[in-house]
Motif scaffolding. Sequence first.
Motif, PDB file in Angstrom:
ATOM      1  N   PRO A  78     -57.337 -32.813   0.939  1.00  0.00           N
ATOM      2  CA  PRO A  78     -56.285 -31.943   1.483  1.00  0.00           C
ATOM      3  C   PRO A  78     -56.249 -30.603   0.753  1.00  0.00           C
ATOM      4  CG  PRO A  78     -55.320 -33.724   0.206  1.00  0.00           C
ATOM      5  CD  PRO A  78     -56.788 -33.980   0.274  1.00  0.00           C
ATOM      6  N   ASN A 100     -55.440 -35.913  -3.509  1.00  0.00           N
ATOM      7  CA  ASN A 100     -54.710 -36.699  -2.523  1.00  0.00           C
ATOM      8  C   ASN A 100     -53.488 -35.926  -2.040  1.00  0.00           C
ATOM      9  OD1 ASN A 100     -52.869 -36.976  -4.629  1.00  0.00           O
ATOM     10  ND2 ASN A 100     -53.661 -38.979  -5.209  1.00  0.00           N
ATOM     11  N   ILE A 101     -52.820 -36.461  -1.042  1.00  0.00           N
ATOM     12  CA  ILE A 101     -51.706 -35.764  -0.406  1.00  0.00           C
ATOM     13  C   ILE A 101     -50.492 -35.685  -1.333  1.00  0.00           C
ATOM     14  CG2 ILE A 101     -50.720 -37.779   0.746  1.00  0.00           C
ATOM     15  CD1 ILE A 101     -51.171 -34.374   2.385  1.00  0.00           C
ATOM     16  N   LEU A 103     -50.870 -32.675  -3.481  1.00  0.00           N
ATOM     17  CA  LEU A 103     -50.637 -31.488  -2.665  1.00  0.00           C
ATOM     18  C   LEU A 103     -49.142 -31.246  -2.493  1.00  0.00           C
ATOM     19  CD1 LEU A 103     -51.508 -29.207  -0.747  1.00  0.00           C
ATOM     20  CD2 LEU A 103     -51.600 -30.913   1.060  1.00  0.00           C
ATOM     21  N   ARG A 104     -48.379 -32.296  -2.211  1.00  0.00           N
ATOM     22  CA  ARG A 104     -46.928 -32.153  -2.055  1.00  0.00           C
ATOM     23  C   ARG A 104     -46.274 -31.680  -3.342  1.00  0.00           C
ATOM     24  NH1 ARG A 104     -46.335 -37.650   1.314  1.00  0.00           N
ATOM     25  NH2 ARG A 104     -46.905 -36.796   3.340  1.00  0.00           N
TER      26      ARG A 104
END
Length: 57
Positions: free
Chosen positions: A11, A22-23, A26-27
Amino acid sequence: MVLPLVDEHKPKCYLCHDGFENIEKLREHQKSAHADFLGNNEKQIERGPAPGDVTVF
């Protein structure tokens, strides 16, 4: 412009184009580094049907 295919599955942040493993990372990045942008645009996250949309059952 040629894009590398090495990290296509990872991502990326759509604001600064940094890649993450991983996501969740990213968040966390978006909440810390781009909190001002995400805070101003919270209403755009809530999406509903557009005028004229047809629901298929």
